[in-house]
Design a protein around this motif. Sequence first.
Motif, PDB file in Angstrom:
ATOM      1  N   VAL A  21       8.432 -14.970  82.006  1.00 22.50           N
ATOM      2  CA  VAL A  21       9.244 -14.004  81.025  1.00 22.50           C
ATOM      3  C   VAL A  21      10.406 -15.662  80.607  1.00 22.50           C
ATOM      4  N   ALA A  22      10.394 -16.637  81.504  1.00 24.62           N
ATOM      5  CA  ALA A  22      11.075 -17.580  80.436  1.00 24.62           C
ATOM      6  C   ALA A  22      10.936 -18.026  79.511  1.00 24.62           C
ATOM      7  N   GLY A  23       9.847 -18.132  79.265  1.00 20.55           N
ATOM      8  CA  GLY A  23       8.725 -18.869  78.080  1.00 20.55           C
ATOM      9  C   GLY A  23       9.010 -17.784  76.923  1.00 20.55           C
ATOM     10  N   TRP A  24       9.252 -16.466  77.357  1.00 22.82           N
ATOM     11  CA  TRP A  24       9.337 -15.751  76.343  1.00 22.82           C
ATOM     12  C   TRP A  24      10.604 -15.520  75.531  1.00 22.82           C
ATOM     13  N   PRO A  25      10.115 -14.826  74.347  1.00 20.46           N
ATOM     14  CA  PRO A  25      11.067 -15.110  72.964  1.00 20.46           C
ATOM     15  C   PRO A  25      12.143 -13.711  73.380  1.00 20.46           C
ATOM     16  N   TRP A  26      13.136 -13.753  73.084  1.00 19.88           N
ATOM     17  CA  TRP A  26      14.285 -12.615  73.204  1.00 19.88           C
ATOM     18  C   TRP A  26      13.511 -11.354  72.982  1.00 19.88           C
ATOM     19  N   TRP A  27      13.192 -11.575  71.895  1.00 18.58           N
ATOM     20  CA  TRP A  27      12.776  -9.949  70.734  1.00 18.58           C
ATOM     21  C   TRP A  27      11.986  -9.355  72.213  1.00 18.58           C
TER      22      TRP A  27
END
Length: 97
Positions: A21-27
């Motif tokens: 999840v750390a690499g996912w974009p905020w949107w």
Amino acid sequence: MWLVGLGVILVLLKLAGFGFVAGWPWWVVLAPFALAAVWWKFADGTGMTQRAAMRREDEKAAKRREAQFESLGLRAPRPGSGANPPPKQERSSRSDN
């Protein structure tokens, strides 16, 4: 409600920098909150939440009514039976010849 819970978990994982999840974009992380808002708008607009609330209230009233009959020592009325059932219609014995 599960969308809000998922959103909270995703935000916590993103802030902690934990896992994939750390690499996912905020949107992507905040998307469950937007989906929850859309779902609530739809559910309120169609009356789904009001119908569910009315059903729960009716169930509570039926349980209360049944408990009151039992506390008085009476048998609870059967669902669908009115206080005064309609009279039975008698058949005519007359035949048209």
